[in-house]
Design an enzyme around this catalytic site. Structure first.
Site, PDB file in Angstrom:
ATOM      1  N   GLN A  64       4.878  -4.646   2.031  1.00  0.00           N
ATOM      2  CA  GLN A  64       4.777  -4.768   3.489  1.00  0.00           C
ATOM      3  C   GLN A  64       4.227  -3.453   4.091  1.00  0.00           C
ATOM      4  OE1 GLN A  64       8.067  -5.966   2.142  1.00  0.00           O
ATOM      5  NE2 GLN A  64       7.011  -7.898   1.919  1.00  0.00           N
TER       6      GLN A  64
ATOM      7  N   LYS B 273      -2.699  -1.605  -0.438  1.00  0.00           N
ATOM      8  CA  LYS B 273      -1.873  -0.749  -1.303  1.00  0.00           C
ATOM      9  C   LYS B 273      -2.082  -1.054  -2.781  1.00  0.00           C
ATOM     10  CE  LYS B 273       1.729  -2.395   0.836  1.00  0.00           C
ATOM     11  NZ  LYS B 273       1.075  -3.107   1.939  1.00  0.00           N
TER      12      LYS B 273
ATOM     13  N   ARG C   1      27.777  -9.363   0.753  1.00  0.00           N
ATOM     14  CA  ARG C   1      28.466  -9.269  -0.540  1.00  0.00           C
ATOM     15  C   ARG C   1      28.852 -10.637  -1.114  1.00  0.00           C
ATOM     16  NH1 ARG C   1      32.510  -4.657   1.611  1.00  0.00           N
ATOM     17  NH2 ARG C   1      32.394  -6.118   3.348  1.00  0.00           N
TER      18      ARG C   1
ATOM     19  N   GLY D 147       1.878  -9.750  -0.957  1.00  0.00           N
ATOM     20  CA  GLY D 147       0.802 -10.064  -1.895  1.00  0.00           C
ATOM     21  C   GLY D 147      -0.132  -8.889  -2.054  1.00  0.00           C
ATOM     22  N   HIS D 148      -0.270  -8.382  -3.276  1.00  0.00           N
ATOM     23  CA  HIS D 148      -1.166  -7.261  -3.549  1.00  0.00           C
ATOM     24  C   HIS D 148      -2.371  -7.776  -4.318  1.00  0.00           C
ATOM     25  CE1 HIS D 148       2.242  -4.059  -3.032  1.00  0.00           C
ATOM     26  NE2 HIS D 148       2.014  -4.783  -1.960  1.00  0.00           N
TER      27      HIS D 148
ATOM     28  N   ASP E 190      -0.698  -5.318   4.516  1.00  0.00           N
ATOM     29  CA  ASP E 190      -2.071  -5.731   4.199  1.00  0.00           C
ATOM     30  C   ASP E 190      -3.061  -4.572   4.246  1.00  0.00           C
ATOM     31  OD1 ASP E 190      -1.205  -8.527   4.145  1.00  0.00           O
ATOM     32  OD2 ASP E 190      -1.135  -8.365   6.325  1.00  0.00           O
ATOM     33  N   GLU E 191      -2.601  -3.361   3.915  1.00  0.00           N
ATOM     34  CA  GLU E 191      -3.482  -2.198   3.992  1.00  0.00           C
ATOM     35  C   GLU E 191      -4.325  -1.978   2.738  1.00  0.00           C
ATOM     36  OE1 GLU E 191       0.414  -1.300   6.195  1.00  0.00           O
ATOM     37  OE2 GLU E 191      -0.145  -1.976   4.186  1.00  0.00           O
TER      38      GLU E 191
END
Length: 431
Positions: A224, A16, A143, A40-41, A13-14
Site C-alpha cells: 500500500q 514499489k 485476540r 499488487g506488485h 501503486d507507486e
C-alpha cells in the site's frame, strides 16, 4: 552490505515492486511486513508481466530468500495459487519461502464481512478490495483471530474456528441479514492447506536476525502507501495496517536499528484507488493523459485509478513520519509530452496556508491545492537508461521535488521494465 526499507509514500501503486525487484540484484532476502493480498506488485522482466500479492518481490531472482513476516495477514488459498502460478513458469519459490507462524489467517467469513459491510455503508463506502483484510486485522486485535501456528494442532484449530464462526455468523445473519458461512466446509478447506503451508512455516524473526548477524542484505518491502496508514493516513479511507517505516520492525520481528535506510517510492504524479479525499485530483485532459499513458488500473482489482499532480504537502508528511532518507521516482515517462507540469506546494485551509496535511478525511476534503508551475518536456524520457539523456526540463522537475522535500532522488524509473531504470545511488551498496 546494508539493509533498506522500501515504502510507497503516496496512496499506493507507486511501483514499489519494480524497485524491490531491481535492488534484489544486491540483496540476500526480501521480507513483507504488513498488509495482505490487497497489495499488487507488478514486475515486468524481459517483457513478461508478473503480479505478486503476498509473495515478496524477490521471487523473480534465484537464490533470494522470501519471507512473510508476522504483520502480514494471509489468505492461504491465494498464497498457494500464487506459488502454483510461479511454478508453472518454472520459478521455484516454496523452497526459499518462509511464513511466520504469527501471521493472522484471512478466513472465508472475513471476506463475506468485508463485502457486506462496505455495501451497507452505501455512499459512505470505503472502497475496500473486499478481500477480508480489515475484518482479519480486527480479529487479530480482538485476540480471537486464527494464525498459521494454529494449524499445527487440528483439534485446537477446529475448536477455535467453531467459536469465532459462531460469533461472526450471528452478525452476518442477524445484523446484515446475509447467508452464514458454513463451518464444516471452512474447516475442511483450511485443513487441506496444511500439507503445503506448514513445511514453509518458520521463525522469520530468528531468520532475519541471523541474516543480519552474518552481514547479509535484507530488503523490507512495504505494501500500500503511507497515506493509507491506519494512524497517519486519510482516515477512515485507509487500509487496516500500519504502512509506515516503523512497521517493518514490528511486522517482521527485528530491531528498529537493523532495518537500515528508508527509501520512499513516489510516482512523478499522484494516483489513488477507491474513495477518499484527493486534493490534486484532475478531471480534465491532463488527468486523462496521466490515466491513459500511465495505464492506471489497480493491479489487484482492475479498478481505474484517480490521477492528479504530485502532492508535495502529503509527501512532506510521509518524509516526516517515516524518516525517509532517499527517494525513488517512478513513471517519469508518463509526463512526457505535457506542455506544463504542476507541483502542489501547499494547501489553503480555513483561510490560511498550511504546508502539512491536516489529520482526517473531513479536513483534507476542505483543502485547496496551491500550485507551482514548471515547464514540461517534449523529448521523451521513456526507456531512458542514462541520466545524461534526460531533458533539462525533466531534470529541473526532479531537482525541484528533491529540493522541496529536502531528500535526494536516487533512482528514476522511465518504464515498466526492470532495465528501464536509472540508479544514481544504490541504498544496499552506497547506503
Amino acid at each position: 552490505m546494508a539493509n533498506a526499507v522500501l515504502l510507497g509514500v503516496q496512496w499506493g501503486d507507486e511501483g514499489k515492486g519494480k524497485i524491490v525487484d531491481l535492488l534484489t540484484e544486491n540483496a540476500d532476502a526480501v521480507v513483507r511486513f504488513q498488509g495482505g493480498h490487497n497489495a499488487g506488485h507488478t514486475l515486468v522482466i524481459e517483457g513478461k508481466k508478473t503480479v505478486l500479492h503476498l509473495i515478496p518481490s524477490g521471487a523473480m531472482r534465484e537464490g533470494i530468500e522470501c519471507l512473510i513476516g508476522n504483520g502480514v495477514v494471509v489468505d492461504l488459498h491465494h498464497l498457494i495459487q500464487e506459488i502454483d502460478n510461479l511454478q508453472k513458469r518454472d520459478i521455484t519459490i516454496s523452497e526459499r519461502l518462509m511464513i511466520s507462524p504469527g501471521c493472522a489467517l484471512i478466513m472465508p467469513y472475513h471476506v463475506v464481512l468485508d463485502r457486506i459491510r462496505d455495501q451497507a455503508r452505501g455512499k459512505s463506502a470505503i472502497g475496500t478490495t473486499g478481500r477480508g483484510i480489515g475484518p482479519c486485522y480486527e480479529d487479530k486485535i480482538a485476540r480471537r483471530g486464527l494464525r498459521v501456528a494454529d494449524l499445527l494442532d487440528e483439534q485446537n484449530f477446529s475448536g477455535k474456528l467453531e467459536q469465532v464462526m459462531e460469533y461472526h455468523n450471528f452478525m452476518i445473519s442477524n445484523y446484515y441479514h446475509a447467508k452464514p458461512v458454513d463451518y464444516r466446509n471452512t474447516l475442511e478447506t483450511m485443513l487441506a492447506t496444511r500439507e503445503v503451508i506448514l513445511p514453509m512455516a518458520g521463525d522469520v524473526s530468528a531468520r532475519l536476525n541471523t541474516l543480519c548477524q552474518e552481514g547479509k542484505s535484507v530488503i523490507f518491502e512495504g505494501a500500500q502507501g503511507m497515506m493509507l496508514d491506519i494512524d497517519h493516513g486519510t482516515y477512515p479511507y485507509v487500509t487496516s495496517s500500519n504502512t509506515v517505516a516503523a512497521a517493518a520492525s514490528v511486522g517482521s520481528g527485528i530491531g528498529i536499528a537493523q532495518v537500515g535506510e528508508v527509501v520512499g517510492v513516489i510516482k512523478a504524479y499522484t494516483t489513488r484507488v477507491g474513495s477518499g479525499p484527493f486534493p490534486t485530483e484532475l478531471v480534465d485532459h491532463y488527468g486523462e493523459h496521466l490515466a491513459s499513458k500511465g495505464n492506471e488500473f489497480g493491479a489487484t482489482t482492475g479498478r481505474p485509478r484517480r490521477c492528479g499532480w504530485l502532492d508535495i504537502v502529503a509527501l512532506r508528511r510521509a518524509v516526516q513520519v517515516c524518516g525517509i532518507n532517499t527517494l525513488c521516482m517512478t513513471k517519469l515517462d508518463v509526463l512526457d509530452g505535457i506542455d506544463m507540469v504542476r507541483l502542489c506546494v501547499g494547501y489553503h485551509f480555513k483561510g490560511e496556508r498550511i504546508d502539512l496535511p491536516p489529520y482526517g478525511a473531513e479536513s483534507l476534503e476542505k483543502c485547496v491545492p496551491i500550485y507551482e508551475e514548471l515547464p514540461g518536456w517534449n523529448t521523451p524520457t521513456a526507456e531512458t537508461r542514462n541520466y545524461s539523456e534526460i531533458p533539462e526540463t525533466a531534470i529541473s522537475y526532479i531537482n525541484r521535488v528533491a529540493e522541496l522535500l529536502e531528500r535526494p532522488v536516487i533512482i528514476i524509473s522511465t518504464g515498466a521494465g526492470r532495465d528501464e531504470t536509472i540508479v544514481l545511488k544504490n541504498p544496499l551498496i552506497d547506503g
